[in-house]
Design a protein around this motif. Structure first.
Motif: not given
Ligand code: BGC
Length: 698
Positions: A619, A621, A667, A669
């Motif tokens: 998940e 980006k 990040e 996620c």
């Protein structure tokens, strides 16, 4: 170290042990700076220039001298190759680095560093031109044997261990900075790369070598990065190495063609030209000063870096250990231990271990059984006073069974009369290694050599035919494979009963082989390079390329991304016993995770298992590769024994490099922590969500 259950031990990698005695970590920089500034103030231009280059083209008894001024009490650097032992007279030839890497044993690699550092010091050296830590982008690289891994995390751990060991005695020089991963075109090619790939894949192990292990020096690479020679590449030599990482040592160029200019190189941060003053001659430097291309401060800065390490390391007072440490008993048995632990059992259909029983008839087959095969004959070549070949090892081990030797060109049809054939096959310095043009070898009186990169990963025809002929006639066929990287085995794997990768196993290779074949030691190594089924599973590979684009995918990252199932994945290796990785417990701490996994030896003999932790970002980006190694541990277990292994995972290891911010970023996620016994056998998982602020088990 805490104990989770009353009777179960939790083992963890102890950083203190790895760094013990590393002189680079003990430097009092304030004190050194004061002394160095006083010394520099007394130096004239000529004396400063003298600190900027090597002193002669050919080594004297293995030593390359650089700088030094007796009147000022400044000693020269005395540099000795290289990554598998001291290349000066005779010395302990250790297994090549790619083999040592298969041990995944950082404490052992530290001991190898200690031994090599001590031998280099005993030869009069004060800098070892090792370790080679260029990432194995493609297994066809000629110098694959010198390096540790296709994975930056694994490479960093091994490199740090080696450096800390060796720096008990001498400065190290991790090389070649950076992106030196193709041999034949190394003097000209440009490695093209963006900042993210550079920082995430090709530099983390250099960074750790500098920051965690305080490497005393760095050797630059011959090739270009983004069109600029690495020996005059300010992004590498100044922006990253100095400004970002805080490196305090000196940079020396790779030999002869590593320094391509005078002022641009000096300005970019190339401190010492090796092995002698071509570009950095007094004349050239004077001219550059006069033309204004170079200024006094920059020249002073670079000369100071050389003097700085000489003072910081107290080289003037360094004692030369007695030569009796060279090839001493302790180093010989260490070379054997490392070899035993480096072998990777790739296939075993109920044939190994062998039993030394009377009546057992063993044939050992192939020229390589009786050949001293320590690796390439480039700069990492080491000569030992004695070497145990596979044939020697087998003959001196066996007490009851009988052993008969067949050369490659002999009639192999009679192999059917033996219970088992051990075929020794593989590569030599002819097929892979640092590229030594035939002419140069001849002029130096050496063998006709080649080396260089391999265009494909198959064995040479004569070796294929040897395996084929032996396997057809034998009752049972065991192949011992020598070589410094991945070898394509798929075409003949079915025809043999067992396959043991033994790399270039060093001076004690033969006795280590016997100990493993007969089960005195169970094989425990795991591959640090994926063995593909065929070349077309890997990225395009052109050994004559002059421009090479680097990206985030290579090795197991590439294979996983393209869903190519290799013959043997990264991290794979069998044992004579069996293991179960059982419960997984993952807990957050202030800076990351404590990952604890239980490992049980479910077989009937002692053995070692290498447990691996990979992280998958889902998940996300940003583009992320399917999974990356972020932890490992090696445990030795008796039959029935269970140990809890702790692997520490820091949030910093989960970051990606944000090119817009020129910084690392965590990040938001999902992070899947996967644990198992190879990059393709990860049965245990723990899933965590990071929302940009907080972590939550999910
Ligand atoms: C190699 C280096 C080595 C140097 C000195 C160069 O050709 O690339 O790795 O240390 O020679 O022998």
């Amino acid at each position: 170290m805490s104990s989770r259950s009353a009777n179960r031990q939790v083992v963890a990698f102890d950083k203190q042990v790895i760094h013990a005695g590393n002189k680079g970590l003990d430097i009092n920089h304030e004190e050194v700076a004061v002394k160095v500034d006083a010394l520099m103030a007394s130096m004239n231009l000529e004396q400063k220039i003298n600190e900027l280059h090597g002193l002669q083209q050919t080594p004297i008894e293995g030593l390359y001298y650089a700088g030094g001024d007796p009147d000022l009490g400044i000693p020269p650097f005395k540099m000795v190759d290289g990554p598998r032992g001291a290349r000066a007279g005779t010395a302990t030839a250790f297994p090549v680095a790619i083999g040592r890497a298969a041990t995944f044993d950082v404490e052992l690699e530290r001991r190898v560093g200690l031994a090599m550092g001590l031998e280099v010091a005993a030869k009069g050296g004060n800098v070892i031109l090792a370790p080679t830590i260029n990432l194995l982008r493609h297994p066809g690289w000629g110098r694959a044997q010198e390096t540790y891994s296709e994975d930056p995390f694994h490479m960093g751990a091994m490199s740090v261990a080696f450096i800390s060991g060796a720096q008990n005695y001498v400065l190290t020089s991790p090389k070649h900075f950076a992106l030196n991963n193709l041999e034949i075109t190394r003097f000209e090619l440009s490695a093209n790369i963006d900042a993210r790939t550079l920082h995430e894949v090709y530099l983390p192990h250099f960074k750790r070598s500098v920051q965690e292990a305080a490497a005393g020096s760095i050797m630059s690479a011959y090739n270009k990065m983004n069109g600029v020679y690495c020996g005059e590449q300010p992004i590498l030599l100044t922006e990253i190495l100095r400004d970002d990482w805080g490196f305090k040592g000196f940079v020396e160029s790779d030999w002869f063609l590593g320094t391509r200019s005078t002022a641009p190189a000096i300005n970019s941060g190339m401190d010492i030209e090796m092995p002698a003053a071509f570009r950095y001659s007094g004349e050239n430097i004077q001219a550059a000063l006069e033309s204004g291309e170079l200024n006094d401060e920059t020249l002073h800065r670079n000369a100071r870096r050389s003097v700085y390490q000489k003072v910081a390391w107290k080289l003037a007072e360094m004692e030369v250990p007695d030569e009796s440490v060279v090839e001493c008993e302790a180093h010989i048995s260490l070379a054997r231990e490392v070899a035993e632990k480096s072998f990777v059992l790739l296939k075993n259909d109920n044939v190994l271990p062998l039993k030394d029983e009377s009546g057992l008839k063993i044939a050992i087959v192939g020229d390589l059984a009786d050949t001293i095969n320590l690796g390439d004959k480039g700069s990492s070549f080491v000569t030992s006073s004695e070497v145990s070949t596979p044939l020697d090892g087998l003959r001196s081990f066996v007490k009851n069974a009988s052993v008969e030797y067949f050369k490659s060109d002999e009639n192999l049809e009679s192999l059917g009369q033996f219970d088992v054939s051990i075929v020794v096959a593989g590569l030599t310095y002819v097929e892979e290694g640092e590229f030594i043009p035939t002419q140069q070898q001849e002029s130096e009186g050496g063998d006709l050599a080649r080396g260089g990169d391999r265009e494909d990963l198959a064995l040479p025809e004569h070796q294929l035919s040897l395996i084929d002929r032996a396997a057809r006639s034998s009752n049972k066929t065991i192949v011992l494979l020598e070589g410094g990287s991945a070898i394509q085995v798929t075409d003949w794997l079915e025809s043999v009963d067992a396959l043991l990768m033994v790399w270039y196993p060093g001076r004690e290779g033969g006795s280590a082989i016997a100990n493993v074949l007969f089960g005195h030691v169970s094989p425990s190594g795991k591959l640090s390079v994926s063995f593909p089924k065929a070349m077309n599973q890997l990225m395009d590979w052109d050994v004559n390329a002059l421009d090479v684009d680097h990206d985030l995918l290579h090795g197991y990252r590439y294979l996983d991304f393209h869903d190519h199932i290799p013959e043997f994945p990264f991290g794979f290796g069998l044992s004579y016993t069996s293991f179960v990785v059982g419960e997984l417990n993952v807990a957050r701490n202030a800076i990351g995770f404590d990952v604890i996994v239980s490992v049980t030896n479910t077989g009937d003999r002692q053995g070692a298992e290498i447990v691996q932790l990979y992280v998958e970002c889902t998940e996300a980006k940003m583009f992320r590769v399917p999974r990356e190694l972020k932890g490992f541990g090696r445990v030795t277990l008796d039959p029935g024994e269970t140990i809890d292994l702790l692997m520490e995972l820091n949030d910093t290891d989960l970051c990606y490099y944000n090119m817009d911010k020129s910084d690392w970023q965590l990040e938001a996620c999902r992070y899947e922590l996967k644990v198992g016994t190879s990059s393709r056998n990860l049965p245990l998982a723990s899933s965590w969500l990071f929302d940009g602020k907080q972590w939550q088990a999910a």
